[in-house]
Design an enzyme around this catalytic site. Structure first.
Site, PDB file in Angstrom:
ATOM      1  N   THR A  11       0.813  -1.220   0.000  1.00  0.00           N
ATOM      2  CA  THR A  11       0.000   0.000   0.000  1.00  0.00           C
ATOM      3  C   THR A  11       0.851   1.277   0.000  1.00  0.00           C
ATOM      4  OG1 THR A  11      -0.104  -0.051   2.398  1.00  0.00           O
ATOM      5  CG2 THR A  11      -1.928  -1.102   1.222  1.00  0.00           C
ATOM      6  N   ALA A  13       3.956   4.082  -1.236  1.00  0.00           N
ATOM      7  CA  ALA A  13       4.190   4.808  -2.495  1.00  0.00           C
ATOM      8  C   ALA A  13       4.971   3.934  -3.486  1.00  0.00           C
ATOM      9  CB  ALA A  13       4.958   6.110  -2.206  1.00  0.00           C
ATOM     10  N   SER A  40      -1.726  -1.539   7.865  1.00  0.00           N
ATOM     11  CA  SER A  40      -2.403  -1.448   6.563  1.00  0.00           C
ATOM     12  C   SER A  40      -3.139  -2.735   6.195  1.00  0.00           C
ATOM     13  CB  SER A  40      -1.388  -1.135   5.460  1.00  0.00           C
ATOM     14  OG  SER A  40      -0.736   0.069   5.730  1.00  0.00           O
ATOM     15  N   ARG A  99      21.795  -3.698   2.184  1.00  0.00           N
ATOM     16  CA  ARG A  99      22.575  -3.193   1.038  1.00  0.00           C
ATOM     17  C   ARG A  99      24.080  -3.356   1.199  1.00  0.00           C
ATOM     18  NH1 ARG A  99      19.091   2.271   0.625  1.00  0.00           N
ATOM     19  NH2 ARG A  99      17.302   1.408  -0.503  1.00  0.00           N
ATOM     20  N   CYS A 128      17.430   5.461  -4.064  1.00  0.00           N
ATOM     21  CA  CYS A 128      17.023   6.102  -5.327  1.00  0.00           C
ATOM     22  C   CYS A 128      18.059   7.086  -5.880  1.00  0.00           C
ATOM     23  CB  CYS A 128      15.687   6.808  -5.145  1.00  0.00           C
ATOM     24  SG  CYS A 128      15.523   7.680  -3.584  1.00  0.00           S
ATOM     25  N   GLY A 159      10.221  10.729  -1.983  1.00  0.00           N
ATOM     26  CA  GLY A 159      11.254   9.844  -1.421  1.00  0.00           C
ATOM     27  C   GLY A 159      10.989   9.554   0.048  1.00  0.00           C
ATOM     28  N   LYS A 219      24.728   6.853   2.209  1.00  0.00           N
ATOM     29  CA  LYS A 219      24.239   5.806   1.287  1.00  0.00           C
ATOM     30  C   LYS A 219      24.818   6.046  -0.105  1.00  0.00           C
ATOM     31  CE  LYS A 219      19.660   5.077   3.366  1.00  0.00           C
ATOM     32  NZ  LYS A 219      18.218   5.362   3.197  1.00  0.00           N
ATOM     33  N   ARG A 241      16.498  18.257   0.272  1.00  0.00           N
ATOM     34  CA  ARG A 241      15.075  18.023  -0.045  1.00  0.00           C
ATOM     35  C   ARG A 241      14.476  19.322  -0.573  1.00  0.00           C
ATOM     36  NH1 ARG A 241      13.266  13.093  -0.178  1.00  0.00           N
ATOM     37  NH2 ARG A 241      13.563  12.622   2.024  1.00  0.00           N
ATOM     38  N   HIS A 248      14.001  13.001  -8.610  1.00  0.00           N
ATOM     39  CA  HIS A 248      15.199  13.561  -7.982  1.00  0.00           C
ATOM     40  C   HIS A 248      16.082  14.161  -9.080  1.00  0.00           C
ATOM     41  CE1 HIS A 248      14.023  11.804  -4.309  1.00  0.00           C
ATOM     42  NE2 HIS A 248      14.899  10.824  -4.185  1.00  0.00           N
ATOM     43  N   ASN A 321      12.192   9.066  -8.883  1.00  0.00           N
ATOM     44  CA  ASN A 321      12.736   8.338  -7.735  1.00  0.00           C
ATOM     45  C   ASN A 321      11.891   7.138  -7.335  1.00  0.00           C
ATOM     46  OD1 ASN A 321      11.109  10.781  -7.096  1.00  0.00           O
ATOM     47  ND2 ASN A 321      11.106   9.924  -5.043  1.00  0.00           N
TER      48      ASN A 321
HETATM   49  C1  11C Z   1      14.652   9.859   0.052  1.00  0.00           C
HETATM   50  N1  11C Z   1      16.365   8.408  -0.848  1.00  0.00           N
HETATM   51  O1  11C Z   1      14.569  10.464  -1.023  1.00  0.00           O
HETATM   52  C2  11C Z   1      15.323   8.525   0.158  1.00  0.00           C
HETATM   53  C3  11C Z   1      14.295   7.450   0.058  1.00  0.00           C
HETATM   54  O2  11C Z   1      17.079   3.944   1.468  1.00  0.00           O
HETATM   55  O3  11C Z   1      15.574   3.374   0.055  1.00  0.00           O
HETATM   56  C4  11C Z   1      14.810   6.059  -0.100  1.00  0.00           C
HETATM   57  C5  11C Z   1      15.341   5.459   1.151  1.00  0.00           C
HETATM   58  C6  11C Z   1      16.036   4.167   0.874  1.00  0.00           C
HETATM   59  O4  11C Z   1      14.161  10.287   1.095  1.00  0.00           O
END
Ligand code: 11C
Length: 341
Positions: A11, A13, A40, A99, A128, A159, A219, A241, A248, A321
């Protein structure tokens, strides 16, 4: 061959985009289980004209499943992916949980698709902002060798999930109506201090680390080296952001080991899989988040040689993204597994 599939976080995004892609691309599905957190569970989600009731994800939910796509947050993946693996499920995990685990391949199909074959049950989908950067840079790394990347991001609120989208739209309306904005969600939902995102730029995505970088920046730094298979690549990231909903954008300064020719760079990018070159100054043609939204590709433009370092290239990279940055990359991995089976 048809597959028994499970989507965990159906459910959310990203989960919603995964379902849309599986449907549009007619993934060979025998059965589809939609799973989520208890919160959910019970919701109904449409798939190929049928309503499927979302079930709470439990270890037993994975009995009989062939492939599971996880996008319900790192703690859900940590708790459940091992139970799925025990049951023989191949897990494609869209969270940060595995990861950097040395036993888990971290895959962007355009860059290192062959790593999928080394999996021990889990294949990790990168962050992303990392995915779009490495997809654009891999063919250039192969030709010239990358020494150093300096990246600044302009990241969409999607994101941070559907609630961050809702929050941005709510705040924007409040500003236009000259009402109090009352920030409630960003930069990080779990931290007490919040900032306005409407008509603003917040230089914090995720929590700060001891070294002064944010988790999102770390990351990008760590994942890039792992996906490219080259620890010598230097990466510096500043992640910001902005109040864009989907897509993105990234400004990259890339220093190569070898001399490069701009015309050749253009031709390499024109022929790169999953990459679309949009670079024409005269027509003011360059990648835009509004145009990348809803598309599967990584868009690249504003190519120019640096003025102080002739081995450095400046460029602009944009991608949706939620698609290449998440759902599409995961579905590409699932399609590869399906073809190989
Ligand atoms: C964001 N990149 O734009 C993050 C979302 O580790 O998969 C993705 C977070 C992740 O806030």
């Amino acid at each position: 061959k048809l597959f028994h599939l499970a989507v965990v976080g159906a459910t959310g995004a990203v989960g919603q985009q995964i379902l849309r892609l599986l449907e549009e691309r007619d993934f060979p599905i025998q059965s589809l289980k939609l799973l989520s957190s208890a919160r959910s569970a019970g919701k109904k989600v449409a798939f190929k004209g049928e309503e499927i009731v979302v079930e709470e994800a439990k270890p037993e939910s994975f009995d009989g499943v062939d492939i599971a796509l996880f996008s319900a947050g790192g703690s859900v993946s940590k708790a459940l992916a091992p139970h799925a693996v025990e049951r023989g499920v191949i897990c494609i995990d869209n969270t940060n949980a595995y990861r950097m685990d040395p036993d888990t391949p971290l895959v962007v199909p355009e860059v290192n698709v062959e790593k999928i074959n080394e999996h021990k049950g889990i294949i990790a989908n990168p962050n992303c902002s990392t995915i779009q950067m490495v997809a654009a840079l891999k063919p250039l790394h192969d030709r010239y060798g990358i020494k150093q990347i300096i990246v600044s991001t302009y990241q969409a609120v999607s994101g941070a999930g559907q609630s961050a989208i809702d929050e941005t739209l709510r705040q924007s309306k409040a500003v236009l109506d000259e009402q109090d904005v009352n920030p409630d969600m960003l930069p990080v939902g779990s931290l007490p201090k919040k900032h306005q995102i409407a008509f603003n730029a917040i230089p914090q995505i995720d929590v700060f680390q001891e070294n002064g970088f944010t988790m999102e920046e770390m990351k990008m730094i760590r994942e890039t080296k792992k996906i490219m298979g080259d620890d010598s690549i230097g990466v510096t990231a500043t992640c910001v952001r902005i109040p864009v909903v989907y897509g993105h954008s990234e400004s990259l300064y890339v220093e190569f080991k070898e001399d490069f020719d701009l015309a050749e760079v253009r031709s390499i990018l024109e022929n790169a899989p999953g990459v679309v070159l949009q670079d024409n100054m005269d027509e003011q043609h360059y990648p835009l988040a509004t145009e990348a939204a809803g598309k599967l590709d990584v868009f690249v433009g504003r190519l120019r040689k640096d003025l102080t370092n002739e081995k450095a290239l400046n460029m602009w990279v944009v991608s949706d993204n939620l698609l290449k940055g998440a759902a599409w990359n995961a579905v590409q991995i699932a399609e590869y597994i399906a073809k190989k089976s």
